[in-house]
Structure formats: C-alpha cells, structure tokens
Design a protein around this motif. Structure first.
Motif, PDB file in Angstrom:
ATOM      1  N   ALA A 153     -12.814  10.860  24.913  1.00  0.00           N
ATOM      2  CA  ALA A 153     -11.594  10.652  25.696  1.00  0.00           C
ATOM      3  C   ALA A 153     -11.501   9.221  26.214  1.00  0.00           C
ATOM      4  N   ARG A 163      -7.992  11.266  28.517  1.00  0.00           N
ATOM      5  CA  ARG A 163      -8.823  12.187  29.293  1.00  0.00           C
ATOM      6  C   ARG A 163      -8.129  13.502  29.628  1.00  0.00           C
ATOM      7  N   HIS A 196      -7.092  15.603  27.690  1.00  0.00           N
ATOM      8  CA  HIS A 196      -7.505  16.626  26.737  1.00  0.00           C
ATOM      9  C   HIS A 196      -8.873  17.221  27.072  1.00  0.00           C
ATOM     10  N   LEU A 197      -9.506  16.774  28.145  1.00  0.00           N
ATOM     11  CA  LEU A 197     -10.782  17.368  28.553  1.00  0.00           C
ATOM     12  C   LEU A 197     -10.624  18.809  29.029  1.00  0.00           C
TER      13      LEU A 197
END
Length: 292
Positions: free
Chosen positions: A236, A242, A244-245
């Motif tokens: 990410a 990020r 998509h964390l």
C-alpha cells in the motif's frame, strides 16, 4: 466430469437466492473471475458444509494435545516426512479447486515479495517458490514459504535502516514480476476421492504440521499470518493506496494469536494474498494503458 460450480447451473429464484451466486456476481473486492469461481465452488461444496464442522473441533483438540507433547519434546522434527504426507494428501483427497489455490499461493506470495523488493529503495534478496505440480511441495515448500516471509521482512528492514531510508510511494512501480501463475485447474487430480475442501484440508493438516515440526517451527509458521498486515502496508505504501488495507483480515502483527485458530486464519491469509495479487494485476494493467 463437470467443471462449472453448482450455484452457476441453478436457476435464479428471487424467493430463494443463492448466497454463492451473490458473492460470485459481486465485484466490490479485487479477485479474478477464475479464482472467485474456484474459491466459491470449494466453499459451497458438501465437504465444507458437512465435513468441516466435524473436522474443526477434532483438529483443534489435537492441537491442544500435541502442544502438551511438544512441552516435553519441543525440538523433534520430521519435516521431510511432513511434506511427503502433505503432498500425498493433496494428491489423493483434496478437491481440484483447493489444490489449485494452494499451489497458486506459493506463486502469488513470491510475486508480491518480488514486487516489494523491486520497488524498495534498497536491494533485497528473494527466494521465489514456483511449484508446477503437487509433487513439488515435497521439498519442504510449506516450511520454506514461512521462512521466506520472515527473512524478507528482516532483510528489507535491516537494509532500510542501514541506508537511512524507508519505503515510499513510487510514481511508476515495476510490475514486471506480476503475472497469472502457469497453473491450470484442469490439471489438478479429479478422482472420486478428491472431495476434501480447502478449509477442511487446512484444519486437518494444521495439527499434523504441529506434530511433525519443532515447536518453534510451528509457532513461527502460525504467527507468520500476522505479517499479512505488514506486507499489505508495504504494498500500500509503494502504491500510495492504504485504503485497500481493509482487505487484510489477520489483525495486528504485534499481537500474536493462539495457534488454535491457525487453520481459519490460514484460509484468510490465502484469500488476502489472492486479493492483493488481483489488486496488483489491476494496477499493472492500468499503468500499461496510461503509458500508451
């Protein structure tokens, strides 16, 4: 033998909709059609519905019993015997979709580590695993897979610290190592006895893994799942994505969890890896289009 999942062959009935069809048609998470079809075919199998509820408590009871044994013989290990047994079980009892997903996992994990290494500001050696057939796992592949992950995190951060650098977003990342693994679902064993689904297989293999490895090896293997968030953060950061964390499900890396739920967490680890790879494939295709 038919290859299409049962839920795709059933007539859609609004009064009795298939939850598997809903999950298959949903596109809110990154996952290729081929992988999603295989994953849901395995998840909707009768093995997972009727065998898993009996295997899971049995396997977790064995984990507790074997942990007592390991108190007295913590350093005894039979890694070669373990991997031969795992390969035999995969060849003879596991569903083709599950075997395909397991072999894919080694390729995807290697590609994701290769992506991070290629886009890091320091040199990081990697040890890619690319099994072509089930027999390849006999060469300690599961154990090496775990070792690769820890060694990569250690070497990457040692080199970053030594250089006074840190991971940062890359304007045009190198995606050259990201590709669909050269594995075909139709090449997986498809006999009548190949019935066991992925989750049941993992639950059953986990206490065997514990028994035939040292206590340290088993603890390290189960807690490597906590590094999902770490690897997710690396990817990410490079992609500056990020948000998509949220797809990482194994929790905080600094909070080790009980080995009792290792089988379930390993399934989450496999799905997170598939989604991370699908996300990288999508970014790769987007970057190729914008270069034209």
């Amino acid at each position: 033998m038919k290859h299409s999942p049962e839920f795709l062959e059933q007539t859609y009935d609004p009064r009795d909709p298939s939850p598997w069809l809903a999950l298959y048609l949903d596109q809110s998470t990154p996952l290729s059609e081929e992988v999603k079809r295989a994953w849901l075919a395995d998840s909707s199998s009768r093995s997972r519905q009727f065998v898993l509820p009996f295997i899971r408590p049995f396997a977790r009871t064995l984990i507790v019993l074997f942990q007592v044994v390991k108190v007295f013989i913590p350093r005894v290990a039979f890694s070669r015997a373990l991997h031969r047994l795992l390969a035999w079980g995969m060849e003879n009892f596991i569903r083709p979709e599950a075997n395909w997903l397991i072999l894919r996992h080694f390729h995807l994990g290697s590609q994701i580590l290769g992506f991070i290494a290629a886009n890091a500001p320091v040199e990081v050696p990697t040890n890619p695993l690319r099994p072509g057939v089930i027999a390849d796992v006999r060469e300690d592949m599961f154990l090496v897979h775990d070792l690769n992950l820890y060694n990569f995190v250690i070497r990457l951060n040692q080199n970053l610290r030594a250089a006074g650098r840190e991971l940062e977003p890359v304007a045009r990342p190198d995606f050259s190592m990201i590709a669909p693994p050269p594995l075909r679902l139709e090449d997986m064993p498809r006999r009548g006895r190949n019935f066991l689904d992925l989750q049941s297989s993992i639950e059953l293999f986990t206490p065997i893994y514990q028994l035939l490895l040292t206590d340290s090896d088993f603890w390290r293997a189960t807690n490597s799942l906590q590094l999902d968030e770490t690897i997710g953060l690396y990817v990410a950061t490079i992609l500056d994505a990020r948000a998509h964390l949220m797809l990482v499900n194994n929790g905080h890396p600094l909070v080790p969890m009980s080995t009792l739920r290792a089988g379930f967490r390993l399934t989450l680890h496999g799905l997170s890896t598939e989604m991370a790879h699908a996300f990288l494939m999508a970014r790769q295709q987007h970057q190729a289009v914008t270069q034209i």
